[in-house]
Design a protein around this motif. Structure first.
Motif, PDB file in Angstrom:
ATOM      1  N   LEU A  32      16.716  11.217  32.432  1.00  0.00           N
ATOM      2  CA  LEU A  32      15.461  11.234  32.163  1.00  0.00           C
ATOM      3  C   LEU A  32      14.983  11.586  30.570  1.00  0.00           C
ATOM      4  CD1 LEU A  32      14.099  13.313  34.968  1.00  0.00           C
ATOM      5  CD2 LEU A  32      14.418  10.852  34.937  1.00  0.00           C
ATOM      6  N   THR A  33      14.484  10.423  29.916  1.00  0.00           N
ATOM      7  CA  THR A  33      14.478  10.715  28.398  1.00  0.00           C
ATOM      8  C   THR A  33      12.781  10.137  28.164  1.00  0.00           C
ATOM      9  OG1 THR A  33      15.054   8.384  28.088  1.00  0.00           O
ATOM     10  CG2 THR A  33      16.685   9.946  27.991  1.00  0.00           C
ATOM     11  N   GLY A  34      12.583  10.769  26.967  1.00  0.00           N
ATOM     12  CA  GLY A  34      11.297  10.142  26.535  1.00  0.00           C
ATOM     13  C   GLY A  34      10.643  11.421  25.751  1.00  0.00           C
ATOM     14  N   ALA A  35       9.475  11.311  25.319  1.00  0.00           N
ATOM     15  CA  ALA A  35       8.814  12.191  24.196  1.00  0.00           C
ATOM     16  C   ALA A  35       8.440  13.467  24.899  1.00  0.00           C
ATOM     17  CB  ALA A  35       7.811  11.722  23.689  1.00  0.00           C
ATOM     18  N   ASN A  36       8.278  14.555  24.212  1.00  0.00           N
ATOM     19  CA  ASN A  36       7.833  15.769  24.845  1.00  0.00           C
ATOM     20  C   ASN A  36       6.464  15.328  25.358  1.00  0.00           C
ATOM     21  OD1 ASN A  36       9.825  17.293  23.596  1.00  0.00           O
ATOM     22  ND2 ASN A  36       8.720  17.926  21.699  1.00  0.00           N
ATOM     23  N   GLY A  37       6.281  16.121  26.561  1.00  0.00           N
ATOM     24  CA  GLY A  37       5.286  15.786  27.418  1.00  0.00           C
ATOM     25  C   GLY A  37       4.889  14.649  28.317  1.00  0.00           C
ATOM     26  N   SER A  80      16.308  24.985  35.205  1.00  0.00           N
ATOM     27  CA  SER A  80      15.063  24.769  34.562  1.00  0.00           C
ATOM     28  C   SER A  80      15.296  25.203  32.991  1.00  0.00           C
ATOM     29  CB  SER A  80      13.942  25.699  35.100  1.00  0.00           C
ATOM     30  OG  SER A  80      13.998  26.996  34.824  1.00  0.00           O
ATOM     31  N   HIS A  81      14.368  25.335  32.299  1.00  0.00           N
ATOM     32  CA  HIS A  81      14.229  25.881  30.893  1.00  0.00           C
ATOM     33  C   HIS A  81      14.690  27.316  31.021  1.00  0.00           C
ATOM     34  CE1 HIS A  81      13.245  22.464  28.588  1.00  0.00           C
ATOM     35  NE2 HIS A  81      12.290  22.178  29.602  1.00  0.00           N
ATOM     36  N   GLN A  82      14.493  28.136  31.900  1.00  0.00           N
ATOM     37  CA  GLN A  82      14.661  29.348  31.908  1.00  0.00           C
ATOM     38  C   GLN A  82      15.838  29.633  32.860  1.00  0.00           C
ATOM     39  OE1 GLN A  82      12.283  31.784  30.886  1.00  0.00           O
ATOM     40  NE2 GLN A  82      11.077  29.972  30.084  1.00  0.00           N
ATOM     41  N   ASP A  83      16.696  30.620  32.289  1.00  0.00           N
ATOM     42  CA  ASP A  83      18.124  30.582  32.711  1.00  0.00           C
ATOM     43  C   ASP A  83      18.274  31.669  33.860  1.00  0.00           C
ATOM     44  OD1 ASP A  83      19.386  29.081  30.562  1.00  0.00           O
ATOM     45  OD2 ASP A  83      19.330  30.824  29.275  1.00  0.00           O
ATOM     46  N   LEU A 146      22.860  17.739  45.320  1.00  0.00           N
ATOM     47  CA  LEU A 146      21.758  17.163  44.238  1.00  0.00           C
ATOM     48  C   LEU A 146      21.616  18.190  43.264  1.00  0.00           C
ATOM     49  CD1 LEU A 146      19.820  15.448  43.094  1.00  0.00           C
ATOM     50  CD2 LEU A 146      18.226  16.540  44.801  1.00  0.00           C
ATOM     51  N   TRP A 147      22.012  18.016  41.778  1.00  0.00           N
ATOM     52  CA  TRP A 147      21.705  18.577  40.503  1.00  0.00           C
ATOM     53  C   TRP A 147      20.513  18.185  39.801  1.00  0.00           C
ATOM     54  CZ3 TRP A 147      27.163  19.668  38.255  1.00  0.00           C
ATOM     55  CH2 TRP A 147      28.155  20.549  39.282  1.00  0.00           C
ATOM     56  N   LEU A 148      19.793  18.843  39.624  1.00  0.00           N
ATOM     57  CA  LEU A 148      18.620  18.498  38.963  1.00  0.00           C
ATOM     58  C   LEU A 148      18.588  19.766  37.587  1.00  0.00           C
ATOM     59  CD1 LEU A 148      15.945  18.634  41.716  1.00  0.00           C
ATOM     60  CD2 LEU A 148      16.987  16.572  40.646  1.00  0.00           C
ATOM     61  N   LEU A 149      18.748  18.949  36.469  1.00  0.00           N
ATOM     62  CA  LEU A 149      18.803  19.664  35.258  1.00  0.00           C
ATOM     63  C   LEU A 149      17.940  19.424  34.045  1.00  0.00           C
ATOM     64  CD1 LEU A 149      22.613  19.168  35.187  1.00  0.00           C
ATOM     65  CD2 LEU A 149      21.686  20.685  36.462  1.00  0.00           C
ATOM     66  N   ASP A 150      17.049  20.613  33.842  1.00  0.00           N
ATOM     67  CA  ASP A 150      16.389  20.503  32.731  1.00  0.00           C
ATOM     68  C   ASP A 150      16.836  20.861  31.476  1.00  0.00           C
ATOM     69  OD1 ASP A 150      14.018  19.751  31.536  1.00  0.00           O
ATOM     70  OD2 ASP A 150      12.667  21.011  33.041  1.00  0.00           O
ATOM     71  N   VAL A 179      20.605  14.365  38.237  1.00  0.00           N
ATOM     72  CA  VAL A 179      19.302  13.982  37.485  1.00  0.00           C
ATOM     73  C   VAL A 179      19.132  14.824  36.349  1.00  0.00           C
ATOM     74  CG1 VAL A 179      17.129  13.238  37.328  1.00  0.00           C
ATOM     75  CG2 VAL A 179      18.402  12.854  39.690  1.00  0.00           C
ATOM     76  N   ALA A 180      19.191  14.605  35.142  1.00  0.00           N
ATOM     77  CA  ALA A 180      19.125  15.514  33.963  1.00  0.00           C
ATOM     78  C   ALA A 180      18.077  14.851  33.219  1.00  0.00           C
ATOM     79  CB  ALA A 180      20.365  15.468  33.233  1.00  0.00           C
ATOM     80  N   ALA A 181      17.157  15.788  32.561  1.00  0.00           N
ATOM     81  CA  ALA A 181      16.145  15.624  31.523  1.00  0.00           C
ATOM     82  C   ALA A 181      16.851  16.179  30.183  1.00  0.00           C
ATOM     83  CB  ALA A 181      14.917  16.338  31.582  1.00  0.00           C
ATOM     84  N   THR A 182      16.832  15.018  29.372  1.00  0.00           N
ATOM     85  CA  THR A 182      17.533  15.444  27.992  1.00  0.00           C
ATOM     86  C   THR A 182      17.011  14.712  26.862  1.00  0.00           C
ATOM     87  OG1 THR A 182      19.545  15.708  27.003  1.00  0.00           O
ATOM     88  CG2 THR A 182      19.225  13.591  28.614  1.00  0.00           C
ATOM     89  N   HIS A 183      17.128  15.213  25.717  1.00  0.00           N
ATOM     90  CA  HIS A 183      16.648  14.617  24.161  1.00  0.00           C
ATOM     91  C   HIS A 183      18.161  14.144  23.626  1.00  0.00           C
ATOM     92  CE1 HIS A 183      12.495  15.189  24.460  1.00  0.00           C
ATOM     93  NE2 HIS A 183      12.716  16.304  24.866  1.00  0.00           N
TER      94      HIS A 183
END
Length: 196
Positions: A32-37, A80-83, A146-150, A179-183
């Protein structure tokens, strides 16, 4: 295995996304890519069952995940963002907590992320990259399909990102979905990309 049908998400009165559909088979990966927000983290939370979409549904093997949220929670690992670490507990104790929930070998998981030498240190003294690696070590415990990684590489150095590659590859080879959100680029060859 994982399908999203015509998802829509609202933030206040604003549509973050609408009409979003995807379908992922065993062994696949989606970036998953794209700008912040743009809604990357929000989409991950919807796929995890932590948020309900304004419209549409998330399905696992054809069944709506909302029908049995506990069953869906057992089949996934969400980073998530929190560890999600307890600062006063040692590296081993933090991971042992999750091993009691899911099973798995703490020592093997720490070795997978090169944290075995730090096993007896309290989490509070770890660097941000080491804390992220400890959070990632949860993936190396008992399998979940299923791994969901932010933003999984936040705070990681190049060697740690490279070390993540075999962990992701083994999961996919066993039929798991990522599924991973990443920049940033991730070691996920042949991954699909969804730009939000």
């Amino acid at each position: 295995m994982l399908e999203a049908r015509d998802l829509a998400c609202l933030r206040g009165e604003r549509a973050v996304f609408a009409g979003l559909s995807l379908s992922l088979a065993e062994g696949t990966a989606l970036l998953l890519t794209g700008a912040n927000g743009a809604g990357k983290s929000t989409l991950l939370r919807i796929l995890a069952g932590l948020l309900r979409p304004a419209e549409g549904a998330v399905l696992w093997r054809g069944e709506d995940i909302a029908a049995d949220p506990a069953a869906h929670a057992r089949r996934l690992r969400y980073l998530s963002h929190q560890d999600a670490l307890k600062p006063a507990l040692t590296v081993t104790e933090n991971l042992a907590f999750f091993a009691r929930l899911w099973g798995g070998e703490v020592g093997r998981a720490l070795t997978a992320v090169a944290l075995a030498p730090l096993a007896e240190l309290p989490a509070r003294v770890l660097s941000s990259g080491q804390k992220r690696r400890l959070a990632l070590a949860r993936l190396a415990l008992a399998p979940a399909p299923l791994w969901l990684l932010d933003e999984p590489t936040t705070g990681l150095d190049a060697a740690s990102v490279e070390r993540l590659g075999p962990l992701l590859a083994a999961h996919r080879a066993a039929g798991g979905i990522v599924v991973a959100a990443t920049h940033l680029p991730l070691p996920l060859p042949d991954a699909q990309e969804l730009r939000l």
